[in-house]
Motif scaffolding. Structure first.
Motif, PDB file in Angstrom:
ATOM      1  N   ARG A 368      -4.724   9.810 -15.676  1.00  0.00           N
ATOM      2  CA  ARG A 368      -6.161  10.016 -15.819  1.00  0.00           C
ATOM      3  C   ARG A 368      -6.482  11.416 -15.288  1.00  0.00           C
ATOM      4  NH1 ARG A 368     -11.557  11.036 -13.981  1.00  0.00           N
ATOM      5  NH2 ARG A 368     -12.904   9.585 -15.029  1.00  0.00           N
ATOM      6  N   SER A 379      -4.532  11.202 -11.733  1.00  0.00           N
ATOM      7  CA  SER A 379      -4.147   9.950 -11.070  1.00  0.00           C
ATOM      8  C   SER A 379      -3.249   9.197 -12.035  1.00  0.00           C
ATOM      9  CB  SER A 379      -5.361   9.062 -10.814  1.00  0.00           C
ATOM     10  OG  SER A 379      -6.355   9.754 -10.128  1.00  0.00           O
ATOM     11  N   TRP A 380      -2.169   8.643 -11.529  1.00  0.00           N
ATOM     12  CA  TRP A 380      -1.291   7.911 -12.454  1.00  0.00           C
ATOM     13  C   TRP A 380      -1.420   6.411 -12.285  1.00  0.00           C
ATOM     14  CZ3 TRP A 380       2.293   4.989  -9.827  1.00  0.00           C
ATOM     15  CH2 TRP A 380       2.730   5.443  -8.597  1.00  0.00           C
ATOM     16  N   PHE A 381      -1.180   5.723 -13.380  1.00  0.00           N
ATOM     17  CA  PHE A 381      -1.219   4.255 -13.423  1.00  0.00           C
ATOM     18  C   PHE A 381       0.107   3.798 -14.025  1.00  0.00           C
ATOM     19  CE2 PHE A 381      -5.866   3.334 -13.031  1.00  0.00           C
ATOM     20  CZ  PHE A 381      -6.323   4.635 -13.036  1.00  0.00           C
ATOM     21  N   ASP A 382       0.835   2.965 -13.301  1.00  0.00           N
ATOM     22  CA  ASP A 382       2.050   2.409 -13.892  1.00  0.00           C
ATOM     23  C   ASP A 382       1.734   1.039 -14.495  1.00  0.00           C
ATOM     24  OD1 ASP A 382       1.875   0.702 -11.765  1.00  0.00           O
ATOM     25  OD2 ASP A 382       3.614   1.511 -10.695  1.00  0.00           O
ATOM     26  N   ASP A 384       2.180  -2.034 -13.468  1.00  0.00           N
ATOM     27  CA  ASP A 384       1.505  -2.992 -12.586  1.00  0.00           C
ATOM     28  C   ASP A 384       0.038  -2.635 -12.392  1.00  0.00           C
ATOM     29  OD1 ASP A 384       3.926  -4.204 -12.416  1.00  0.00           O
ATOM     30  OD2 ASP A 384       4.425  -3.422 -10.427  1.00  0.00           O
ATOM     31  N   ASP A 385      -0.229  -1.343 -12.222  1.00  0.00           N
ATOM     32  CA  ASP A 385      -1.623  -0.909 -12.067  1.00  0.00           C
ATOM     33  C   ASP A 385      -2.435  -1.267 -13.323  1.00  0.00           C
ATOM     34  OD1 ASP A 385      -0.985   0.286  -9.622  1.00  0.00           O
ATOM     35  OD2 ASP A 385      -0.495   2.196 -10.562  1.00  0.00           O
ATOM     36  N   VAL A 388      -3.254  -5.010 -13.719  1.00  0.00           N
ATOM     37  CA  VAL A 388      -4.324  -5.452 -12.813  1.00  0.00           C
ATOM     38  C   VAL A 388      -5.676  -4.889 -13.267  1.00  0.00           C
ATOM     39  CG1 VAL A 388      -5.215  -5.285 -10.457  1.00  0.00           C
ATOM     40  CG2 VAL A 388      -2.796  -5.775 -10.829  1.00  0.00           C
ATOM     41  N   TRP A 389      -5.709  -3.605 -13.570  1.00  0.00           N
ATOM     42  CA  TRP A 389      -6.982  -2.979 -13.952  1.00  0.00           C
ATOM     43  C   TRP A 389      -7.567  -3.649 -15.189  1.00  0.00           C
ATOM     44  CZ3 TRP A 389      -9.686   1.787 -12.466  1.00  0.00           C
ATOM     45  CH2 TRP A 389      -9.307   2.218 -11.191  1.00  0.00           C
ATOM     46  N   GLU A 391      -6.845  -6.632 -16.441  1.00  0.00           N
ATOM     47  CA  GLU A 391      -7.178  -8.044 -16.184  1.00  0.00           C
ATOM     48  C   GLU A 391      -8.555  -8.185 -15.556  1.00  0.00           C
ATOM     49  OE1 GLU A 391      -2.954 -10.288 -15.280  1.00  0.00           O
ATOM     50  OE2 GLU A 391      -4.419 -10.068 -13.684  1.00  0.00           O
ATOM     51  N   TYR A 392      -8.871  -7.288 -14.646  1.00  0.00           N
ATOM     52  CA  TYR A 392     -10.148  -7.383 -13.935  1.00  0.00           C
ATOM     53  C   TYR A 392     -11.288  -6.673 -14.660  1.00  0.00           C
ATOM     54  CZ  TYR A 392      -7.966  -9.437  -9.836  1.00  0.00           C
ATOM     55  OH  TYR A 392      -7.318 -10.290  -8.992  1.00  0.00           O
ATOM     56  N   TRP A 394     -11.459  -3.417 -15.053  1.00  0.00           N
ATOM     57  CA  TRP A 394     -11.695  -2.072 -14.530  1.00  0.00           C
ATOM     58  C   TRP A 394     -11.214  -1.094 -15.587  1.00  0.00           C
ATOM     59  CZ3 TRP A 394      -8.316  -3.203  -9.645  1.00  0.00           C
ATOM     60  CH2 TRP A 394      -8.940  -4.181  -8.866  1.00  0.00           C
ATOM     61  N   PHE A 399     -12.916   4.814 -13.991  1.00  0.00           N
ATOM     62  CA  PHE A 399     -12.842   4.288 -12.625  1.00  0.00           C
ATOM     63  C   PHE A 399     -14.037   3.380 -12.338  1.00  0.00           C
ATOM     64  CE2 PHE A 399      -9.511   7.286 -11.923  1.00  0.00           C
ATOM     65  CZ  PHE A 399      -8.753   6.721 -10.910  1.00  0.00           C
TER      66      PHE A 399
END
Lengths: 415, 238
Positions: A368, A379-382, A384-385, A388-389, A391-392, A394, A399
Motif C-alpha cells: 500500500r 506498508s506491506w500485507f502478506d 495472513d494480513d 484477516v483484513w 474477513e473483517y 477492513w 486503512f
C-alpha cells in the motif's frame, strides 16, 4: 528477482522507496501515490540490457570512464523511453539533450542537480543514428563492495554516498528533465536484486489493449514456443468459458508491421479479437504475451510483467478467472509480476488464490503506497494480513472499514 | 484520533458503544473469540506501523482462569505479538514492555513516540462471585443489573409487578437454589445474565441485554463500574 527500490527525484517521488518485493506484488494506494511511477522505474531498469561505455565529464573538470548499461527494446520491440513519452503525452521527441555523432551519443546536462556536466556513450559497434532518441538513462551494476568498485565516483555523484552495501543491484541515472521531480533536471533510483532482461519485459497497460500485436514479436515466438497459439486458445477459453472448440489465429494488418488475433471456432466464421468486447480484447492480448513469456523465461533470463489496472474493462467474474489464469502462467516460473490496482475485487481474488494455495503465501505481497510531499512510504500485507483484513471488512486501500456503495445507496434511500 | 478495539465477543462491543456513545471515536472489531485476537492484532498492527499516522489500539480480554490463563500470560501474549510485529516491520526497534496503570492494575499500557503508537490492554478480572470459573465483561454487567435503581428501571419499563429487591433475590438466590437442588450449577456471570433476562422476559442475547442494562445505569455508576476501561481509553486519547 527485484527485492527493493529507492528513489531520488523520479516523477512524483522525491525520496523514499519500497523495501521488499516478492514474486507477485500488488501495488495499491490513492491516485498520485506513486504506483505507476514504480512500474515505470522498474520498466526502465529492466530494459537496461545493453553494455556500453560512458565517459563522464564532472563539474570539477574530472573526466572518467565507466562500464554502464543502456536501454534496448522490450518484449514487444518497443523503446521504453518512447513508450513512457507516449504514455504521458509529452510533445516532441524525448532525449532533446542527446546528439549523435559517428556512433557516439553525447549528452549535455543542464541544471541536472548532480555534479555532472556531460556524458559520452559508445559501444563496440557504435550506436546507429536515431538511437539517441531512445536513450535517456544509464544503469550502473553494483555489488557488495561498492566503494571499492571503479564506478563508485559516478554512483556517489548521481546518488550520494549513503548507499548501503547489498548483494546485487543497479543504480539508474535518468537525465530526462520531464521525468524528474518537478523538473529538477535528473533522477536516480537504486534497485536491489536481479531485474529481468529487456526482451522478457512486458508493460501491459490500457493502451496495450488498443494495439495490434507486433509482427516481430509474433514471428519470434512462433518460431520459439511450441504449441503457443494452442496455449493461448486454451487459456483464453478458460477465462471466457468458451466451450465450443476454437483456435487462436493471427493475420497481418494491412501495413504488415503487426498482426491481429482472430478467434476461429470450428463451426462458425472467425472473428478478429478486436471485434469482441474490450474485456476480451484486453485479456486476449495479455494472454498472448504472457503465454509466450511463460515459455521463454529462464532463471538466467528472467521475465517481468508490469500490469496496470487489470480491472479495466473486466466483469468481476472474468477478472477472477483472468487473475487465476495469470497466476497459473507465472506459478513456478522466473517471472516477477507487479500489478497496480484500485480494485478491491483484484485484492480479494488474489487473497482467494492464496487461501486456496493456487498461489504460495511466500510469493505474494500487497504493498500500500502513500506519497506525501514527495516522500514515498509503503506498508506491506502478506497472506495472513490480507485474510484477516478482508474477513473483517477492513480495506487495505484506505486503512478504513470497507463500506459497500450499495449499502450507502440503500441507506440514502431510507433517509 | 480513532481507536481500534479488539474484543472477544459482542458484549464488550455493545458495552463500549454505550459508554463511548457521545464521542464515537472508536472503531470496534467483530468479536470472534479470544483465539483470534493475537492474529488479528498482528494483521492490524503490522501494515499500520509503516504508515505515517498515529496508531491507537485497545485490547479487551477476559481472564479465563479455568484454562490456566493468568494476567501475566495474557500480558505476555500481547507483548510478544507486538514485539514480533515490530521487529518484522520496523527493524532495529528495541523490545517493548507493557506496564500496568498505577491506579488500575488490570490495565496494561504501551506508548511509543516513533512510530506514534499507543496500546492499552484491559483484562476483565472482576468476578461477581469468587467461585466463578472466569472473569468476563458479563460480571460487570450483572453487577450493574443488580443495582436496585437499575433493576427498578428495568421492571418499570417492562411493566412488571415486582419489586427490585424481589427481582434481585430471584436472580441471585431463589432460582439458583432450585437449579442447584436439581443438580444444575451456575458457573459464570453469563449464566446469571441469561437467568435475569429470562425473568424479565427480555428475549435477547447477553450482548443486547448488556446494552439494555448499561443504558439504564446512571452515568456516575457506569463510570465507576467501568473505571479501568475508561482509564484505558483516556490513556489512548492522552
Amino acid at each position: 528477482m527485484i527485492e527493493s527500490i529507492r528513489f531520488r527525484d523520479f516523477r512524483g517521488i522525491h525520496e523514499g522507496g519500497i523495501e521488499r518485493f516478492r514474486q507477485i506484488n500488488l501495488l495499491v494506494g490513492p491516485n498520485n501515490s506513486g504506483k505507476s511511477t514504480v512500474l515505470e522505474a522498474l520498466y526502465l531498469t529492466a530494459t537496461l540490457s545493453r553494455a556500453a561505455t560512458c565517459t563522464v565529464h564532472y563539474q570539477s573538470d574530472n573526466v572518467d570512464t565507466y562500464d554502464v548499461l543502456v536501454s534496448v527494446t522490450d518484449l514487444l520491440g518497443e523503446h521504453p523511453v518512447k513508450r513512457l513519452w507516449a504514455r504521458h503525452n509529452y510533445v516532441g521527441l524525448p532525449s532533446g539533450l542527446n546528439t549523435w555523432q559517428q556512433g557516439l551519443i553525447k549528452v549535455v546536462l543542464r541544471d541536472s542537480g548532480v555534479p555532472v556536466k556531460a556524458l559520452e556513450l559508445y559501444t563496440g559497434q557504435g550506436f546507429a543514428e536515431g538511437e539517441e532518441e531512445s536513450i535517456a538513462s544509464v544503469g550502473i551494476p553494483v555489488s557488495p563492495r561498492m566503494e571499492e568498485q571503479a564506478s563508485w565516483p559516478l554512483v556517489s555523484a548521481i546518488w550520494g554516498s549513503d548507499l548501503e552495501p547489498f548483494e546485487e543491484g543497479r543504480v539508474v541515472f535518468c537525465w530526462q528533465p520531464e521525468l524528474s521531480y518537478y523538473y529538477r533536471g535528473s533522477s536516480a533510483w537504486v534497485l536491489r536484486g536481479t531485474p529481468a532482461v529487456a526482451e522478457h519485459t512486458l508493460f501491459f497497460d490500457a493502451e496495450s489493449m488498443q494495439r495490434h500485436i507486433p509482427l516481430g514479436f509474433y514471428q519470434r515466438m512462433l518460431g520459439t514456443v511450441p504449441g503457443w497459439t494452442q496455449h493461448i486458445a486454451r487459456t483464453f477459453g478458460r477465462v471466457f468459458k468458451i466451450e465450443r472448440p476454437f483456435g487462436a489465429q493471427f493475420l497481418p494488418t494491412p501495413d504488415r508491421q503487426q498482426v491481429q488475433g482472430w478467434i476461429a471456432p470450428e463451426d462458425r466464421p472467425a472473428l478478429p479479437i478486436d471485434a469482441w468486447g474490450d474485456g476480451a480484447r484486453s485479456a486476449f492480448k495479455l494472454l498472448t504475451y504472457l503465454t509466450a513469456l511463460s515459455a521463454i523465461a529462464t532463471p538466467d533470463a528472467p521475465a517481468l510483467l508490469l500490469w496496470e489496472e487489470p480491472e479495466l474493462y473486466q466483469h468481476p467474474q472474468t477478472l477472477a478467472l483472468l487473475l487465476q489464469g495469470v497466476a497459473n502462467l507465472v506459478r513456478g516460473k522466473p517471472i516477477q509480476v507487479f500489478i497496480s490496482t484500485h480494485s478491491l475485487e483484484v485484492i480479494a481474488q488474489i487473497t482467494t488464490l492464496l487461501q486456496s494455495e493456487h498461489l504460495s503465501a511466500e510469493d505474494v505481497l500487497l504493498l500500500r503506497l502513500d506519497l506525501k510531499d514527495g516522500k514515498l512510504n509503503s506498508s506491506w500485507f502478506d497472506r495472513d494480513d490480507l485474510v484477516v483484513w478482508l474477513e473483517y471488512g477492513w480495506d487495505p486501500r484506505t486503512f478504513q472499514e470497507f463500506v459497500s456503495p450499495l449499502r450507502f445507496h440503500l441507506r440514502q434511500e431510507e433517509i | 484520533m480513532s481507536i481500534y478495539v479488539f474484543v472477544e465477543g459482542e458484549t464488550e462491543a455493545r458495552v463500549l458503544k454505550t459508554i463511548d456513545k457521545r464521542r464515537q471515536l472508536m472503531e470496534i472489531g467483530e468479536g470472534r473469540g479470544k483465539d483470534r485476537i493475537i492474529s488479528d492484532l498482528r494483521a492490524r498492527l503490522g501494515p499500520s506501523l509503516e504508515r505515517d499516522a498515529p496508531i491507537r489500539l485497545l485490547v479487551l480480554r477476559d481472564l479465563d482462569a479455568h484454562t490456566g490463563e493468568t494476567v501475566e500470560s495474557i500480558v505476555q501474549s500481547v507483548r510478544d505479538v507486538v514485539n514480533r510485529t515490530m521487529r518484522e516491520r520496523v527493524p532495529g526497534t528495541p523490545s517493548v514492555t507493557l506496564s500496568p496503570l498505577p491506579d488500575f492494575p488490570s490495565v496494561y499500557t504501551l506508548a511509543l513516540s516513533q512510530p506514534d503508537f499507543r496500546l492499552a490492554l484491559h483484562i476483565a478480572t472482576y468476578r461477581w462471585r469468587e467461585e466463578f470459573t472466569k472473569a468476563t465483561i458479563d460480571d460487570y454487567v450483572l453487577s450493574l443489573a443488580l443495582q436496585p435503581e437499575v433493576a427498578a428501571a428495568l421492571i418499570v419499563e417492562k411493566r412488571w409487578n415486582l419489586s427490585a429487591d424481589d427481582l434481585c433475590k430471584k436472580v441471585t438466590s431463589e432460582i439458583p437454589r432450585i437449579l442447584e437442588q436439581n443438580g444444575i450449577l451456575l458457573r459464570e456471570a453469563k449464566d446469571y445474565v441469561r437467568l435475569y433476562a429470562a425473568i424479565i422476559h427480555e428475549h435477547t442475547s447477553p450482548a443486547v441485554f448488556a446494552e439494555i442494562v448499561t443504558a439504564h445505569v446512571p452515568e456516575e455508576n457506569l463510570r465507576s463500574a467501568f473505571a479501568p476501561l475508561l482509564a484505558a481509553i483516556d490513556f489512548l486519547r492522552s
